[in-house]
Structure formats: structure tokens, C-alpha cells
Design a protein around this motif. Structure first.
Motif, PDB file in Angstrom:
ATOM      1  N   SER A 204      10.544  -4.327  -8.278  1.00  0.00           N
ATOM      2  CA  SER A 204      10.138  -5.496  -7.501  1.00  0.00           C
ATOM      3  C   SER A 204       9.039  -6.240  -8.243  1.00  0.00           C
ATOM      4  N   THR A 205       8.895  -7.508  -7.926  1.00  0.00           N
ATOM      5  CA  THR A 205       7.947  -8.363  -8.650  1.00  0.00           C
ATOM      6  C   THR A 205       6.502  -8.019  -8.340  1.00  0.00           C
ATOM      7  N   ASP A 206       6.248  -7.322  -7.233  1.00  0.00           N
ATOM      8  CA  ASP A 206       4.862  -6.997  -6.901  1.00  0.00           C
ATOM      9  C   ASP A 206       4.405  -5.687  -7.531  1.00  0.00           C
ATOM     10  N   GLN A 207       5.284  -5.045  -8.307  1.00  0.00           N
ATOM     11  CA  GLN A 207       4.916  -3.823  -9.013  1.00  0.00           C
ATOM     12  C   GLN A 207       4.739  -4.110 -10.501  1.00  0.00           C
ATOM     13  N   ARG A 208       3.583  -3.733 -11.027  1.00  0.00           N
ATOM     14  CA  ARG A 208       3.269  -3.933 -12.446  1.00  0.00           C
ATOM     15  C   ARG A 208       2.828  -2.601 -13.046  1.00  0.00           C
TER      16      ARG A 208
ATOM     17  N   THR B  58       1.687   0.224 -15.367  1.00  0.00           N
ATOM     18  CA  THR B  58       1.035   0.290 -16.670  1.00  0.00           C
ATOM     19  C   THR B  58       1.872   1.196 -17.562  1.00  0.00           C
ATOM     20  N   ALA B  59       2.430   0.621 -18.633  1.00  0.00           N
ATOM     21  CA  ALA B  59       3.396   1.357 -19.449  1.00  0.00           C
ATOM     22  C   ALA B  59       3.283   0.953 -20.904  1.00  0.00           C
ATOM     23  N   ASP B  60       3.864   1.778 -21.776  1.00  0.00           N
ATOM     24  CA  ASP B  60       3.900   1.451 -23.197  1.00  0.00           C
ATOM     25  C   ASP B  60       4.854   0.302 -23.476  1.00  0.00           C
ATOM     26  N   LEU B  61       5.857   0.161 -22.621  1.00  0.00           N
ATOM     27  CA  LEU B  61       6.865  -0.888 -22.763  1.00  0.00           C
ATOM     28  C   LEU B  61       7.413  -1.182 -21.377  1.00  0.00           C
ATOM     29  N   VAL B  62       7.716  -2.439 -21.095  1.00  0.00           N
ATOM     30  CA  VAL B  62       8.296  -2.824 -19.807  1.00  0.00           C
ATOM     31  C   VAL B  62       9.582  -3.594 -20.048  1.00  0.00           C
ATOM     32  N   ARG B  63      10.614  -3.241 -19.294  1.00  0.00           N
ATOM     33  CA  ARG B  63      11.887  -3.953 -19.352  1.00  0.00           C
ATOM     34  C   ARG B  63      12.358  -4.239 -17.927  1.00  0.00           C
ATOM     35  N   ALA B  64      13.239  -5.215 -17.797  1.00  0.00           N
ATOM     36  CA  ALA B  64      13.705  -5.629 -16.473  1.00  0.00           C
ATOM     37  C   ALA B  64      14.654  -4.619 -15.849  1.00  0.00           C
ATOM     38  N   SER B  65      15.418  -3.901 -16.670  1.00  0.00           N
ATOM     39  CA  SER B  65      16.362  -2.924 -16.134  1.00  0.00           C
ATOM     40  C   SER B  65      16.778  -1.954 -17.230  1.00  0.00           C
ATOM     41  N   LEU B  66      17.452  -0.892 -16.817  1.00  0.00           N
ATOM     42  CA  LEU B  66      17.985   0.068 -17.784  1.00  0.00           C
ATOM     43  C   LEU B  66      19.152  -0.516 -18.558  1.00  0.00           C
ATOM     44  N   ASP B  67      19.611  -1.694 -18.158  1.00  0.00           N
ATOM     45  CA  ASP B  67      20.672  -2.404 -18.873  1.00  0.00           C
ATOM     46  C   ASP B  67      20.188  -3.037 -20.172  1.00  0.00           C
ATOM     47  N   ALA B  68      18.889  -3.056 -20.406  1.00  0.00           N
ATOM     48  CA  ALA B  68      18.343  -3.742 -21.585  1.00  0.00           C
ATOM     49  C   ALA B  68      18.985  -3.186 -22.865  1.00  0.00           C
TER      50      ALA B  68
ATOM     51  N   ARG C   5       0.818  -1.213   0.000  1.00  0.00           N
ATOM     52  CA  ARG C   5       0.000   0.000   0.000  1.00  0.00           C
ATOM     53  C   ARG C   5       0.851   1.262   0.000  1.00  0.00           C
ATOM     54  N   LEU C   6       2.059   1.160   0.553  1.00  0.00           N
ATOM     55  CA  LEU C   6       2.899   2.344   0.711  1.00  0.00           C
ATOM     56  C   LEU C   6       3.901   2.547  -0.422  1.00  0.00           C
ATOM     57  N   VAL C   7       4.032   1.575  -1.329  1.00  0.00           N
ATOM     58  CA  VAL C   7       5.015   1.687  -2.406  1.00  0.00           C
ATOM     59  C   VAL C   7       4.736   2.923  -3.267  1.00  0.00           C
ATOM     60  N   GLY C   8       5.769   3.716  -3.469  1.00  0.00           N
ATOM     61  CA  GLY C   8       5.661   4.882  -4.340  1.00  0.00           C
ATOM     62  C   GLY C   8       5.089   6.112  -3.684  1.00  0.00           C
ATOM     63  N   LEU C   9       4.672   6.007  -2.405  1.00  0.00           N
ATOM     64  CA  LEU C   9       4.080   7.152  -1.723  1.00  0.00           C
ATOM     65  C   LEU C   9       5.154   7.949  -0.983  1.00  0.00           C
ATOM     66  N   PRO C  10       4.981   9.272  -0.891  1.00  0.00           N
ATOM     67  CA  PRO C  10       5.964  10.109  -0.190  1.00  0.00           C
ATOM     68  C   PRO C  10       5.746  10.078   1.313  1.00  0.00           C
ATOM     69  N   ALA C  11       6.720  10.604   2.042  1.00  0.00           N
ATOM     70  CA  ALA C  11       6.634  10.645   3.498  1.00  0.00           C
ATOM     71  C   ALA C  11       5.416  11.430   3.964  1.00  0.00           C
ATOM     72  N   THR C  12       5.039  12.460   3.222  1.00  0.00           N
ATOM     73  CA  THR C  12       3.904  13.287   3.625  1.00  0.00           C
ATOM     74  C   THR C  12       2.584  12.538   3.573  1.00  0.00           C
ATOM     75  N   HIS C  13       2.531  11.429   2.828  1.00  0.00           N
ATOM     76  CA  HIS C  13       1.335  10.592   2.802  1.00  0.00           C
ATOM     77  C   HIS C  13       1.455   9.413   3.756  1.00  0.00           C
ATOM     78  N   ILE C  14       2.671   8.885   3.878  1.00  0.00           N
ATOM     79  CA  ILE C  14       2.875   7.722   4.749  1.00  0.00           C
ATOM     80  C   ILE C  14       2.766   8.113   6.217  1.00  0.00           C
ATOM     81  N   GLY C  15       3.304   9.274   6.578  1.00  0.00           N
ATOM     82  CA  GLY C  15       3.260   9.726   7.963  1.00  0.00           C
ATOM     83  C   GLY C  15       1.850   9.746   8.534  1.00  0.00           C
TER      84      GLY C  15
END
Length: 283
Positions: free
Chosen positions: A240-244, A246-256, A98-108
């Protein structure tokens, strides 16, 4: 060094079909998986990018920071866990998601609601603990420095982050990215953090481009939602594997490798990446 004519793109593709797909190469009886195809077939991965974007090329790029450029997402999770434990809040997998991607001002305030504490006190603790962790142990994500250098040689680049300004600056400094971006935007500097579009709208405006001409790189669902709401195209690089995202393209890393090949195909004469203000002035 000039490429030998025998090592053309066509020859690489033929090598793939006659070597990689051969049973003697050690494939399972069912053939290569989708992941194997993605990793092994240089033709397929390039066509994925082309299918996603066609002839479109970005005139500017906006990066997220935590979990994309810097391996700070794990530090942020540790920070949340430590602060929750101080107040007896169980930091389980459900709360973490639930907290992934949220800032401290929302989590606090979320934590404060469970324990009856002043939200500002918990926000301050989150920032204090996380700032110390970032300063001591944050590291760049694999391929991030090389990829940012390649992109910035083609188009203007910015960072749009949900982090507080002092945490963002510390992370970029620690990763060697300080001074490498024309614009950096913190969630503290806009009305609403991700998943609202404010940070991306601010970044695009500061660069002088319409959002539709910009490309975002994001690792989280909240971040990708923010970029898409702002009107940017999005490439997802989930940390992380629990994040999906929604994007035009998905890659595993910037190393692709196909991403780097695509970036190198962008125009680099400078005229393509002029902002709307410069173009309007005829510069």
C-alpha cells in the motif's frame, strides 16, 4: 532457443536511449519520470540491484506472507474493521495505519482498551473472522508463485509471518504454497512478533544460516524493521502507498523483471546454499 547475437544487452540499452527518450515517442517535454525510467530502462533497473547488493548473494531467503505472497492484507484490514464496528470503535485511517503489520495478539488488547472487553475474546473474534475470509477468498499476489519457484530453485526458502499458525497455514494452502517452504514461522511460535526480530531469527536458525547470509522480502514497515533488526538484508515490496519499508531495495511487486534476472544469476550448484551446520560437518 539461442539468443540472436543482435539482441544483446548493449543493443537493448541503445534501443532505450534512442527510442524511449526520443520526443516523438510521446514523452512529456520534461522527459521521463523516475518511475518511467525504472519501468522502461532495463539497464537502469539492473544497476539498481547491483548498486544495492554488489557481489553479495543470499544463501537463503525468508518471505513475509500477508501482503507479499498472498493478497490477505486487505482481508486483515476488513477483519479489523468488522470487529471494531461490533464494539463501536471508529476504524479510521489513523487507526488502520497504527495496526498495519501487527498480529491479532497485539491488536486485540488495543481494541479491548477502548471498549472494556476481555482482550482474549477480541483476539478470538479477529482470528475467527479472518480465518473464514482467508479460506474463502485469499489469492496469491501478482508474480508471487513464479518468483518463489525461481528463488527456491536456487536457495532454501522460509516464511516468517505475524499471522497465527492456523491463518498462515490456511493462506499458504489457499495460494498453492503449501509444502513449498522448508521452514514456516508464525508469530505464535516466538516470544515477540514483528517489529521485533524474533520470527526472522527463528527462520534463519531453522534454515541453518546466519541472518547476515539471508535476504528478506517484506511489504510493511514493521516487517522490514524486524528483518533488519535480525541482521537480514531486505527488499521492500510495499502493498500500500502508506507503507514505506526501510529496505536495501524497493520494488513495486515481485513481478519486477530485474529481480527475477538477479535471482537467476545466483549460483545453483547446491554448495553455495548449504547451511552452516552442513558446512561445519564438511558435507
Amino acid at each position: 532457443m539461442q539468443e540472436h547475437p543482435i539482441f544483446t544487452r548493449a543493443s537493448v540499452c541503445l534501443w532505450y536511449y534512442f527510442r524511449v527518450l526520443d520526443d516523438s515517442y510521446g514523452q512529456s517535454p520534461g522527459g521521463p519520470s523516475g518511475a518511467q525510467q525504472h519501468l522502461l530502462n532495463p539497464c537502469a533497473v539492473t544497476s539498481d540491484v547491483e548498486a544495492a547488493f554488489g557481489d553479495w548473494r543470499p544463501r537463503a531467503v525468508v518471505f513475509d506472507c500477508d501482503g507479499l505472497l498472498m493478497d490477505t492484507e486487505s482481508l486483515w484490514i476488513r477483519t479489523q474493521r468488522l470487529v471494531c464496528e461490533r464494539y463501536g470503535v471508529v476504524f479510521d485511517a489513523n487507526l488502520q495505519r497504527r495496526l498495519v503489520g501487527l498480529p491479532a495478539t497485539h491488536i486485540g488488547p488495543l481494541i479491548a482498551a477502548h471498549v472494556g472487553e476481555d482482550p482474549a475474546t477480541i483476539v478470538g473474534q479477529l482470528l475467527e473472522v479472518n480465518g473464514a475470509m482467508v479460506a474463502q477468498s485469499a489469492e496469491p499476489m501478482p508474480g508471487a508463485q513464479t518468483f518463489v519457484a525461481a528463488v527456491s530453485s536456487r536457495v532454501p526458502v522460509a516464511v516468517a509471518s505475524n499471522s497465527a499458525r492456523r491463518i498462515l497455514d490456511q493462506a499458504l494452502l489457499r495460494g498453492g504454497f503449501d509444502g513449498g517452504f522448508a521452514v514456516t514461522v508464525s508469530a505464535e511460535e516466538v516470544a515477540n512478533p514483528k517489529p521485533m526480530p524474533d520470527v526472522y531469527l527463528a527462520a534463519a536458525a531453522a534454515l541453518g544460516f546466519d541472518p547476515e547470509d539471508c535476504l528478506a522480502f517484506e511489504d510493511s514497515e514493521a516487517g522490514a524493521a524486524a528483518a533488519r533488526s535480525a541482521g537480514l538484508k531486505v527488499i521492500g515490496i510495499p502493498a500500500s502507498t502508506d507503507q514505506r519499508p526501510t529496505a536495501d531495495l524497493v520494488r513495486a511487486s515481485l513481478d519486477a523483471s530485474d529481480l527475477l534476472r538477479w535471482v537467476k544469476s545466483w549460483p545453483s550448484d547446491g554448495t553455495w546454499s548449504r547451511g552452516r551446520d552442513a558446512a561445519a560437518a564438511g558435507q
